[in-house]
Scaffold this motif. Sequence first.
Motif, PDB file in Angstrom:
ATOM      1  N   UNK A  19      10.099 -53.444  -6.099  1.00 58.30           N
ATOM      2  CA  UNK A  19      10.417 -53.448  -7.128  1.00 58.30           C
ATOM      3  C   UNK A  19      11.096 -51.461  -7.529  1.00 58.30           C
ATOM      4  N   UNK A  20      10.957 -50.559  -6.493  1.00 56.44           N
ATOM      5  CA  UNK A  20      10.982 -49.462  -6.772  1.00 56.44           C
ATOM      6  C   UNK A  20      12.697 -49.455  -5.738  1.00 56.44           C
ATOM      7  N   UNK A  21      12.457 -49.858  -5.450  1.00 54.54           N
ATOM      8  CA  UNK A  21      13.701 -49.914  -4.162  1.00 54.54           C
ATOM      9  C   UNK A  21      15.063 -50.064  -5.768  1.00 54.54           C
ATOM     10  N   UNK A  22      15.121 -51.556  -5.228  1.00 63.10           N
ATOM     11  CA  UNK A  22      15.637 -52.210  -7.145  1.00 63.10           C
ATOM     12  C   UNK A  22      16.185 -50.875  -8.527  1.00 63.10           C
ATOM     13  N   UNK A  23      14.845 -50.343  -8.718  1.00 67.80           N
ATOM     14  CA  UNK A  23      14.750 -49.219  -9.896  1.00 67.80           C
ATOM     15  C   UNK A  23      15.329 -47.980  -9.101  1.00 67.80           C
ATOM     16  N   UNK A  24      15.345 -47.680  -7.518  1.00 70.57           N
ATOM     17  CA  UNK A  24      16.895 -46.615  -7.135  1.00 70.57           C
ATOM     18  C   UNK A  24      17.393 -46.626  -7.290  1.00 70.57           C
ATOM     19  N   UNK A  25      18.065 -48.464  -6.869  1.00 68.08           N
ATOM     20  CA  UNK A  25      19.480 -48.263  -6.806  1.00 68.08           C
ATOM     21  C   UNK A  25      20.058 -48.432  -8.636  1.00 68.08           C
ATOM     22  N   UNK A  26      19.375 -49.384  -9.041  1.00 71.94           N
ATOM     23  CA  UNK A  26      19.731 -48.855 -10.234  1.00 71.94           C
ATOM     24  C   UNK A  26      20.467 -47.311 -11.155  1.00 71.94           C
ATOM     25  N   UNK A  27      19.405 -46.521 -10.799  1.00 71.34           N
ATOM     26  CA  UNK A  27      19.139 -44.834 -11.065  1.00 71.34           C
ATOM     27  C   UNK A  27      20.562 -44.746 -10.714  1.00 71.34           C
ATOM     28  N   UNK A  28      20.790 -44.900  -9.416  1.00 72.90           N
ATOM     29  CA  UNK A  28      22.287 -44.638  -8.292  1.00 72.90           C
ATOM     30  C   UNK A  28      23.507 -44.861  -8.931  1.00 72.90           C
ATOM     31  N   UNK A  29      23.385 -46.499  -9.137  1.00 74.05           N
ATOM     32  CA  UNK A  29      24.683 -46.972  -8.990  1.00 74.05           C
ATOM     33  C   UNK A  29      25.760 -46.429 -10.211  1.00 74.05           C
ATOM     34  N   UNK A  30      25.143 -45.212 -11.524  1.00 75.03           N
ATOM     35  CA  UNK A  30      26.152 -44.503 -12.036  1.00 75.03           C
ATOM     36  C   UNK A  30      26.728 -43.439 -11.228  1.00 75.03           C
TER      37      UNK A  30
END
Length: 182
Positions: A19-30
């Motif tokens: 879940x932390x990996x997904x959160x990191x990916x979402x925050x870095x996507x933009x």
Amino acid sequence: MIFQNVIWAITLTGMGLVALGFIYAVTQAGRPADAAEAARAHRTSTTLRRALFAALLLLGIGIAWASLRPFPIPAQHAPLQAAQVVDVVGHQWTWDVSQTHLMAGEPVEFRVTASDVNHGFAIYAPDGRIVIQTQAMPGFTNKILYTFLTPGTYRIMCLEYCGVAHNGMTAELDVAARGDKS
């Protein structure tokens, strides 16, 4: 600590890390990235994926080893070195048991097969709980190694429906205390 609770905690930790990996990916996507930043992000993600794969692989191997190490089924193609050997053949609708008087505290090797159809060989303790079970199959012998700790009368019953008189397919084992001559 209970083994199941340890596995549950490990699972929850793993789910949290994912879940932390997904959160990191979402925050870095933009975020816009230049070429150097993109190369650094690619190296970081590759390293992270490899590390996560290695951790999951080691965790899987560790769980498999921990859960299969106490595997209760003995080697089927080798002598089991039991003090007592009982040959059991299942027939419709009876058990042919070579020895029904056993000693508590000494290992018993049960060699279980069937002459006609599949049967479910189960030994019930005097209090009614199943202590051990296996399949009785035509043309194959399953071996079970079991040590009776409590003297008493144990029942053998069929666990797999094998025909009209299936419910009467029972036998008894008399397990005596060590040194008892009865």
